[in-house]
Write a protein that holds these residues in place. Structure first.
Motif, PDB file in Angstrom:
ATOM      1  N   TYR A 291      -3.143   9.586  -2.398  1.00 42.04           N
ATOM      2  CA  TYR A 291      -3.368   8.338  -3.129  1.00 42.04           C
ATOM      3  C   TYR A 291      -2.739   7.143  -2.414  1.00 42.04           C
ATOM      4  N   HIS A 292      -1.721   7.367  -1.589  1.00 42.76           N
ATOM      5  CA  HIS A 292      -1.109   6.264  -0.845  1.00 42.76           C
ATOM      6  C   HIS A 292      -2.114   5.627   0.112  1.00 42.76           C
ATOM      7  N   ILE A 293      -2.986   6.445   0.673  1.00 40.74           N
ATOM      8  CA  ILE A 293      -4.023   5.912   1.568  1.00 40.74           C
ATOM      9  C   ILE A 293      -4.961   5.000   0.787  1.00 40.74           C
ATOM     10  N   PHE A 294      -5.302   5.412  -0.419  1.00 40.46           N
ATOM     11  CA  PHE A 294      -6.183   4.579  -1.246  1.00 40.46           C
ATOM     12  C   PHE A 294      -5.490   3.270  -1.606  1.00 40.46           C
ATOM     13  N   LEU A 295      -4.209   3.335  -1.981  1.00 42.54           N
ATOM     14  CA  LEU A 295      -3.464   2.112  -2.284  1.00 42.54           C
ATOM     15  C   LEU A 295      -3.404   1.197  -1.065  1.00 42.54           C
ATOM     16  N   LEU A 296      -3.243   1.807   0.111  1.00 51.18           N
ATOM     17  CA  LEU A 296      -3.196   1.020   1.343  1.00 51.18           C
ATOM     18  C   LEU A 296      -4.543   0.351   1.612  1.00 51.18           C
ATOM     19  N   VAL A 297      -5.633   1.070   1.370  1.00 52.10           N
ATOM     20  CA  VAL A 297      -6.967   0.489   1.544  1.00 52.10           C
ATOM     21  C   VAL A 297      -7.135  -0.707   0.614  1.00 52.10           C
ATOM     22  N   LEU A 298      -6.721  -0.552  -0.649  1.00 48.21           N
ATOM     23  CA  LEU A 298      -6.819  -1.658  -1.606  1.00 48.21           C
ATOM     24  C   LEU A 298      -5.994  -2.858  -1.147  1.00 48.21           C
ATOM     25  N   SER A 299      -4.796  -2.592  -0.648  1.00 38.27           N
ATOM     26  CA  SER A 299      -3.918  -3.674  -0.201  1.00 38.27           C
ATOM     27  C   SER A 299      -4.475  -4.388   1.025  1.00 38.27           C
ATOM     28  N   LEU A 300      -5.059  -3.623   1.944  1.00 39.00           N
ATOM     29  CA  LEU A 300      -5.666  -4.225   3.134  1.00 39.00           C
ATOM     30  C   LEU A 300      -6.874  -5.081   2.757  1.00 39.00           C
ATOM     31  N   ILE A 301      -7.654  -4.624   1.772  1.00 40.42           N
ATOM     32  CA  ILE A 301      -8.785  -5.417   1.300  1.00 40.42           C
ATOM     33  C   ILE A 301      -8.280  -6.703   0.661  1.00 40.42           C
ATOM     34  N   PHE A 302      -7.245  -6.587  -0.178  1.00 36.22           N
ATOM     35  CA  PHE A 302      -6.675  -7.739  -0.887  1.00 36.22           C
ATOM     36  C   PHE A 302      -6.178  -8.803   0.088  1.00 36.22           C
ATOM     37  N   THR A 303      -5.314  -8.414   1.008  1.00 35.72           N
ATOM     38  CA  THR A 303      -4.766  -9.390   1.962  1.00 35.72           C
ATOM     39  C   THR A 303      -5.803  -9.823   2.989  1.00 35.72           C
ATOM     40  N   GLY A 304      -6.680  -8.898   3.375  1.00 35.72           N
ATOM     41  CA  GLY A 304      -7.720  -9.232   4.349  1.00 35.72           C
ATOM     42  C   GLY A 304      -8.696 -10.267   3.837  1.00 35.72           C
ATOM     43  N   LEU A 305      -9.034 -10.184   2.550  1.00 39.52           N
ATOM     44  CA  LEU A 305      -9.954 -11.159   1.965  1.00 39.52           C
ATOM     45  C   LEU A 305      -9.312 -12.545   1.865  1.00 39.52           C
ATOM     46  N   ILE A 306      -8.022 -12.582   1.538  1.00 37.53           N
ATOM     47  CA  ILE A 306      -7.329 -13.876   1.502  1.00 37.53           C
ATOM     48  C   ILE A 306      -7.323 -14.497   2.899  1.00 37.53           C
TER      49      ILE A 306
ATOM     50  N   GLY B 156       0.795  -1.222   0.000  1.00 39.82           N
ATOM     51  CA  GLY B 156       0.000   0.000   0.000  1.00 39.82           C
ATOM     52  C   GLY B 156       0.825   1.268   0.000  1.00 39.82           C
ATOM     53  N   LEU B 157       2.003   1.230   0.586  1.00 39.78           N
ATOM     54  CA  LEU B 157       2.852   2.424   0.676  1.00 39.78           C
ATOM     55  C   LEU B 157       3.936   2.433  -0.392  1.00 39.78           C
ATOM     56  N   ARG B 158       3.744   1.669  -1.446  1.00 43.76           N
ATOM     57  CA  ARG B 158       4.738   1.584  -2.522  1.00 43.76           C
ATOM     58  C   ARG B 158       4.824   2.893  -3.315  1.00 43.76           C
ATOM     59  N   ASN B 159       5.960   3.069  -3.971  1.00 43.90           N
ATOM     60  CA  ASN B 159       6.159   4.231  -4.821  1.00 43.90           C
ATOM     61  C   ASN B 159       5.513   4.019  -6.183  1.00 43.90           C
ATOM     62  N   LEU B 160       5.424   5.082  -6.960  1.00 39.04           N
ATOM     63  CA  LEU B 160       4.761   5.011  -8.261  1.00 39.04           C
ATOM     64  C   LEU B 160       5.496   4.121  -9.258  1.00 39.04           C
ATOM     65  N   ASP B 161       6.793   3.915  -9.058  1.00 39.44           N
ATOM     66  CA  ASP B 161       7.548   3.076  -9.988  1.00 39.44           C
ATOM     67  C   ASP B 161       7.414   1.591  -9.673  1.00 39.44           C
ATOM     68  N   VAL B 162       6.626   1.269  -8.648  1.00 41.17           N
ATOM     69  CA  VAL B 162       6.402  -0.133  -8.268  1.00 41.17           C
ATOM     70  C   VAL B 162       5.006  -0.550  -8.721  1.00 41.17           C
ATOM     71  N   GLY B 163       4.959  -1.434  -9.704  1.00 37.19           N
ATOM     72  CA  GLY B 163       3.666  -1.898 -10.192  1.00 37.19           C
ATOM     73  C   GLY B 163       3.250  -1.166 -11.453  1.00 37.19           C
ATOM     74  N   SER B 164       2.894  -1.934 -12.483  1.00 35.81           N
ATOM     75  CA  SER B 164       2.573  -1.348 -13.786  1.00 35.81           C
ATOM     76  C   SER B 164       1.317  -0.491 -13.769  1.00 35.81           C
ATOM     77  N   ASP B 165       0.364  -0.807 -12.895  1.00 36.02           N
ATOM     78  CA  ASP B 165      -0.902  -0.069 -12.873  1.00 36.02           C
ATOM     79  C   ASP B 165      -0.976   0.956 -11.748  1.00 36.02           C
ATOM     80  N   THR B 166       0.107   1.103 -10.974  1.00 35.23           N
ATOM     81  CA  THR B 166       0.062   1.975  -9.802  1.00 35.23           C
ATOM     82  C   THR B 166      -0.252   3.423 -10.179  1.00 35.23           C
ATOM     83  N   ASP B 167       0.412   3.925 -11.212  1.00 36.55           N
ATOM     84  CA  ASP B 167       0.185   5.318 -11.609  1.00 36.55           C
ATOM     85  C   ASP B 167      -1.214   5.503 -12.173  1.00 36.55           C
ATOM     86  N   ILE B 168      -1.732   4.473 -12.837  1.00 33.56           N
ATOM     87  CA  ILE B 168      -3.096   4.552 -13.368  1.00 33.56           C
ATOM     88  C   ILE B 168      -4.094   4.673 -12.224  1.00 33.56           C
ATOM     89  N   VAL B 169      -3.888   3.873 -11.170  1.00 32.37           N
ATOM     90  CA  VAL B 169      -4.767   3.942 -10.004  1.00 32.37           C
ATOM     91  C   VAL B 169      -4.665   5.321  -9.355  1.00 32.37           C
TER      92      VAL B 169
END
Length: 363
Positions: free
Chosen positions: A98-113, A53-66
């Protein structure tokens, strides 16, 4: 990106030591200690969620799009993937970071697993931490967590729905709600649900037919057959992803994505099919209906994946079958009196993690 990778490897190494200890308890002492393993699993997913969730924009191909989608939330045009859009609107009411939003997405992703594993553990003899660690061990976990995040969240909603269905098929609202939310994150999950629904509908069909389908389609794919062979019907098939339909069919934009038979993916999927066949025959003795349903789904969805080798982004279709691999491996992390497979399975998973980390490292 290198800093992100180093942190991910460090987290993996720390929890690999924990996994080794639990695997010894399972194989030698025949105890899960799931009250403790649950805490460690929660810690694992929480730390990974923070990293993702706290990754930089250069980490992940879709990160900047999000990031762009979040920062321009006032221009959102709600469509089929309404849940993702709604989440953007809700989070944007509290923060413009936007880092907060990425963190929310990551928490949902790992939380659901994590939630899916907990639900599955109510019906299946498994060590919660070892199954959790197996998810993190696969390279597609990272891809779903940082590259194709919407599909990642959508697929783990599917996992939760499957777990709830296996727990109690008659309580429809509990597993239908995750299905709706999953489709609302990524429309292609409709195909996943369609395939799983067909397998459940025809669950009395002998598993031998699914093996025949798997290997027949694999051979067809190896000689050049693909979904493109369906011609005009293909446009209707890709209604689930209409934005990329022309790109899939005509390879528009000329971005140079490699297409063709993917030997490495075929070997990867077939290797695990062999492992699952062993589990079904030698550990479960063909007596676990839920396991067979999931195994049949794996074979059908893998067959669909093989037909996608001739189009760009085919690995994204592979995720639809691979996401079930940790669940199908789960019986190897059990305290079955006749089996001692936890340590061997863990060693294999760590080997795969190291292998694919090297394989996909920048050349």
């Amino acid at each position: 990106m290198e800093e992100f990778k180093l942190k991910f490897y460090a987290i993996y190494l720390v929890f690999a030591v924990v996994a080794i200890i639990f695997s010894m308890y399972v194989d030698i002492k025949k105890k899960h200690y799931n009250s403790i393993s649950t805490v460690f699993a929660l810690a694992l997913f929480f730390v990974v969620a923070l990293l993702f969730g706290l990754r930089n924009l250069d980490v992940g191909s879709d990160t900047d799009i999000v990031r762009v989608q979040f920062e321009y939330h006032d221009k959102i045009d709600f469509g089929f993937q309404f849940v993702f859009d709604l989440l953007i609107v809700v989070v944007s009411q509290f923060t413009d970071n936007y880092h907060i939003f990425l963190l929310v997405l990551s928490l949902i992703f790992t939380g659901l697993i994590f939630s899916s594993i907990l639900v599955l553990s109510k019906r299946t003899d498994l060590n919660i931490f070892l199954v959790s660690f197996s998810f993190v061990s696969f390279y597609f976990f990272e891809q779903l967590g940082i590259n194709i995040v919407r599909q990642g969240v959508s697929l783990v909603f599917f996992l939760l729905a499957v777990s709830l269905y296996f727990k109690n098929p008659t309580k429809y609202k509990y597993w239908i709600i995750p299905i709706i939310l999953g489709v609302g994150f990524h429309i292609t999950t409709i195909i996943v649900l369609f395939v799983f629904g067909l397998v459940v509908l025809f669950k009395k069909l002998k598993i031998a037919y699914y093996y025949a389908l798997y290997f027949l389609v694999l051979i067809i794919s190896a000689v050049g057959g693909s979904v493109l062979s369906f011609g005009p019907l293909l446009s209707y098939f890709f209604l689930v992803d209409s934005q990329r339909a022309d790109f899939y069919i005509n390879n528009e934009n000329g971005l140079g994505y490699e297409v063709g038979f993917k030997t490495q993916f075929a070997i990867f999927s077939t290797l695990f099919l062999g492992i699952f066949t062993f589990i079904n025959a030698k550990i479960l003795y063909y007596e676990n209906e839920s396991y067979e349903i999931l195994l049949k789904y794996y074979m059908v969805m893998s067959s669909v994946f093989f037909l996608m080798f001739q189009i760009p982004f085919s690995d994204r279709w592979g995720m639809m079958s691979w996401i079930t691999i940790p669940f199908l491996l789960a019986p190897l992390f059990s305290i079955n009196k006749t089996a001692k497979f936890s340590m061997g399975t863990l060693a294999f998973l760590i080997f795969l993690f190291v292998f694919f980390s090297i394989y996909y490292s920048p050349k």
